[in-house]
Motif scaffolding. Sequence first.
Motif, PDB file in Angstrom:
ATOM      1  N   VAL A 183      -6.315  -2.976   4.208  1.00 25.43           N
ATOM      2  CA  VAL A 183      -6.564  -1.163   4.271  1.00 25.43           C
ATOM      3  C   VAL A 183      -7.341  -0.528   5.381  1.00 25.43           C
ATOM      4  O   VAL A 183      -8.760  -1.064   5.740  1.00 25.43           O
ATOM      5  CB  VAL A 183      -7.287  -0.987   2.515  1.00 25.43           C
ATOM      6  N   GLN A 230      -9.409  10.184   0.452  1.00 28.84           N
ATOM      7  CA  GLN A 230      -8.041   9.336  -0.053  1.00 28.84           C
ATOM      8  C   GLN A 230      -8.085   8.162  -0.753  1.00 28.84           C
ATOM      9  O   GLN A 230      -9.038   7.279  -0.237  1.00 28.84           O
ATOM     10  CB  GLN A 230      -7.178   9.075   1.411  1.00 28.84           C
ATOM     11  N   THR A 231      -7.764   8.257  -1.699  1.00 30.28           N
ATOM     12  CA  THR A 231      -7.843   6.653  -2.054  1.00 30.28           C
ATOM     13  C   THR A 231      -6.096   6.042  -2.209  1.00 30.28           C
ATOM     14  O   THR A 231      -5.474   6.134  -2.279  1.00 30.28           O
ATOM     15  CB  THR A 231      -7.806   7.039  -4.007  1.00 30.28           C
ATOM     16  N   PRO A 232      -6.676   4.421  -1.860  1.00 30.32           N
ATOM     17  CA  PRO A 232      -5.677   4.149  -1.513  1.00 30.32           C
ATOM     18  C   PRO A 232      -5.211   3.418  -3.054  1.00 30.32           C
ATOM     19  O   PRO A 232      -6.196   2.988  -3.541  1.00 30.32           O
ATOM     20  CB  PRO A 232      -6.367   2.487  -0.146  1.00 30.32           C
ATOM     21  N   ASP A 280      -2.084   3.588  12.335  1.00 30.42           N
ATOM     22  CA  ASP A 280      -1.585   2.362  11.778  1.00 30.42           C
ATOM     23  C   ASP A 280      -0.984   1.507  12.446  1.00 30.42           C
ATOM     24  O   ASP A 280      -0.147   0.807  12.507  1.00 30.42           O
ATOM     25  CB  ASP A 280      -0.907   2.470  10.700  1.00 30.42           C
ATOM     26  N   LYS A 302      -5.810   1.048  -7.961  1.00 30.93           N
ATOM     27  CA  LYS A 302      -6.401   2.171  -7.268  1.00 30.93           C
ATOM     28  C   LYS A 302      -7.917   1.518  -6.463  1.00 30.93           C
ATOM     29  O   LYS A 302      -8.786   1.349  -7.354  1.00 30.93           O
ATOM     30  CB  LYS A 302      -7.082   4.033  -8.229  1.00 30.93           C
ATOM     31  N   MET A 350       0.661  -0.917   0.248  1.00 30.34           N
ATOM     32  CA  MET A 350      -0.048   0.102   0.108  1.00 30.34           C
ATOM     33  C   MET A 350       1.078   1.529  -0.257  1.00 30.34           C
ATOM     34  O   MET A 350       1.924   1.306   0.197  1.00 30.34           O
ATOM     35  CB  MET A 350      -1.029  -0.311   1.874  1.00 30.34           C
ATOM     36  N   ASP A 351      -0.341   2.596  -0.533  1.00 31.76           N
ATOM     37  CA  ASP A 351       0.946   3.580  -0.231  1.00 31.76           C
ATOM     38  C   ASP A 351       1.322   3.975   1.110  1.00 31.76           C
ATOM     39  O   ASP A 351       2.349   5.332   0.919  1.00 31.76           O
ATOM     40  CB  ASP A 351       0.721   4.184  -1.536  1.00 31.76           C
ATOM     41  N   ARG A 352       0.257   4.160   1.394  1.00 29.81           N
ATOM     42  CA  ARG A 352       0.049   4.666   2.995  1.00 29.81           C
ATOM     43  C   ARG A 352      -0.247   3.531   3.955  1.00 29.81           C
ATOM     44  O   ARG A 352      -0.788   2.229   3.823  1.00 29.81           O
ATOM     45  CB  ARG A 352      -0.303   6.036   3.124  1.00 29.81           C
ATOM     46  N   TYR A 404      -5.737   5.894   5.768  1.00 29.98           N
ATOM     47  CA  TYR A 404      -6.581   6.313   4.840  1.00 29.98           C
ATOM     48  C   TYR A 404      -7.557   7.393   5.177  1.00 29.98           C
ATOM     49  O   TYR A 404      -8.676   6.665   6.265  1.00 29.98           O
ATOM     50  CB  TYR A 404      -6.961   5.620   3.796  1.00 29.98           C
TER      51      TYR A 404
END
Length: 189
Positions: free
Chosen positions: A111, A10-12, A142, A69, A1-3, A6
């Motif tokens: 997610v 925000q779009t995962p 997280d 996405k 995942m980019d972060r 969320y």
Amino acid sequence: MDRGFYLDGQTPVAHVHAGYLFGKPVSAGAVRIVRTERYQWNRAAKKSSEPERVEQTATLDEHGDAELKLNVQDEFSDFRTADYERYRDIEYRAYVTDASTGRIEPRNFTVRLTRYPVHIYLNKMGGNDREGDYIVNTAYADGTPAACKVSIDWMDADSHPSRAASVSTSRYGLARVHLRYPSPPVNDD
């Protein structure tokens, strides 16, 4: 995942890399990401059924990578109505299909959706009816510790705040605070 988590709006983005055990990337293949639901045991088939919804599909590039996405806006809409939840984890499964062999490899991932980027917890260590010691814990959604400045306020019957204490948490997201409780209101009956 980019972060790691969320917030609403925000779009995962899931980054998928497929490679063989000897290091070469899977350059000809496809990725399918599905939303996994709860598993139900099927007695007749003697296995668990896997209800899944296909979310996204993509083709791997020459480096064995794909970027997808995920649409979680419906989940956020449902999450807004559940005031008691600090966060919600959504389970996904990515299936990579090697075009040359037809072999499919699954991988699970999660997610995390949250209302607030920093979560604050107050745990009582001990005390009496006039005062008490507490541990303040601050962490990102997280679970990563967050060093923060925290103000603790008492709220009166008319919802007006009065400062009880201010404390800074350590790099581990922890601080100890001693609180003196406000005097109970006097009844003139």
